[in-house]
Design an enzyme around this catalytic site. Structure first.
Site, short mmCIF file in Angstrom:
data_model
loop_
_atom_site.label_atom_id
_atom_site.label_comp_id
_atom_site.label_asym_id
_atom_site.label_seq_id
_atom_site.Cartn_x
_atom_site.Cartn_y
_atom_site.Cartn_z
N VAL A 113 19.30 26.61 122.58
CA VAL A 113 20.70 26.26 122.42
C VAL A 113 20.92 25.94 120.95
O VAL A 113 20.08 25.30 120.31
CB VAL A 113 21.08 25.04 123.29
CG1 VAL A 113 22.53 24.63 123.04
CG2 VAL A 113 20.85 25.33 124.77
N CYS A 114 22.04 26.42 120.41
CA CYS A 114 22.43 26.10 119.04
C CYS A 114 21.31 26.52 118.07
O CYS A 114 20.71 27.58 118.22
CB CYS A 114 22.76 24.62 118.96
SG CYS A 114 23.70 24.11 117.50
N THR A 115 20.99 25.67 117.11
CA THR A 115 20.00 26.02 116.09
C THR A 115 18.56 25.94 116.59
O THR A 115 17.63 26.24 115.83
CB THR A 115 20.15 25.14 114.85
OG1 THR A 115 20.11 23.76 115.25
CG2 THR A 115 21.48 25.42 114.15
N THR A 137 23.47 31.64 117.82
CA THR A 137 23.23 30.26 117.45
C THR A 137 24.56 29.66 116.99
O THR A 137 25.62 30.29 117.13
CB THR A 137 22.16 30.16 116.34
OG1 THR A 137 21.78 28.80 116.14
CG2 THR A 137 22.64 30.75 115.03
N GLY A 151 25.09 29.54 121.99
CA GLY A 151 25.73 29.21 120.73
C GLY A 151 25.69 27.71 120.46
O GLY A 151 24.84 26.99 120.99
#
Length: 225
Positions: free
Chosen positions: A102-104, A122, A152
């Site tokens: 998830v995300c970075t 990301t 993202g």
């Protein structure tokens, strides 16, 4: 009775709390799910907003996972340079049915060499850097490439978790979980994406991230050698 499905969340200092708790709230409801909160050492792990999470297992004692989930946060700068963390991710990814972020958190997978030739996403402010870890950047809330699922930024973790729940347990289960957590977003402002945010809003946000992104770029270069 559903077969036990082992889900491990990688915890590290200064992770983004919602990157973890959003998917957790969904995936803990997956039939047969057993959640493992994994860190380099057992015990409290501080998030980016103050509260501590409690890791219940470490890299040595963690069982074989069916799903590995890696959240993001500013703490990725250190995590993706930590040899023990990357070795754990590589080891678990070899046998996992699903490898996710998830995300970075995607860049921890990237530092482990798991995004090479893969479509991935990301957080928007870090998105362009996916190519540096060999990924094909795709602008979407959730991206799947084989058994790799990436979400993202931050709140997209809920979308990611519902998407993979449908893959594992069927759409009806995922829909019921969505209803159970009353996930029916209706944000008060239309500024949740750089594609729709007003230019001034985007400028403010980019300026706030500028220093962090510069620190990340240096950390990523070190992680990739």
């Amino acid at each position: 009775m559903a077969e036990t499905f082992h889900i491990g969340f990688l915890l590290f200092p200064n992770l983004t709390q919602l990157d973890f708790t959003g998917p957790l709230q969904v995936l803990a409801r997956l039939p047969g799910a057993r959640i493992h909160l994994v860190a380099k050492t057992k015990g409290p792990v501080e998030t980016d907003c103050g509260p501590f999470l409690l890791a219940d297992t470490d890299f040595t004692d963690c069982p074989k996972l069916d799903m590995l989930c890696v959240p993001g946060g500013f703490g990725i700068d250190q995590a993706m340079q930590d040899a023990d963390t990357i070795a754990f991710v590589k080891r678990q990814a070899e046998g996992a049915r699903y490898v996710t972020s998830v995300c970075t958190g995607a860049f921890i997978l990237g530092a482990a060499g798991l995004l090479k030739g893969k479509r991935a996403t990301t957080h928007w402010a870090w998105h362009a850097h996916l190519a540096r870890v060999g990924a094909e950047p795709v602008k979407a809330r959730v991206v799947r490439d084989g058994h790799l699922f990436t979400g993202g930024g931050v709140t997209a973790g809920i979308d990611f978790a519902l998407t993979i729940t449908a893959e594992i347990a069927g759409e009806s289960v995922a829909r019921a979980i969505q209803l159970g957590i009353e996930y029916d977003p209706a944000p008060p402002f239309d500024s949740g994406s750089p594609d729709v945010a007003e230019p001034e809003t985007l400028k403010i946000c980019e300026s706030r991230y500028a220093g962090r992104v510069a620190e990340f770029e240096a950390a990523l270069a070190a992680a990739l050698g």
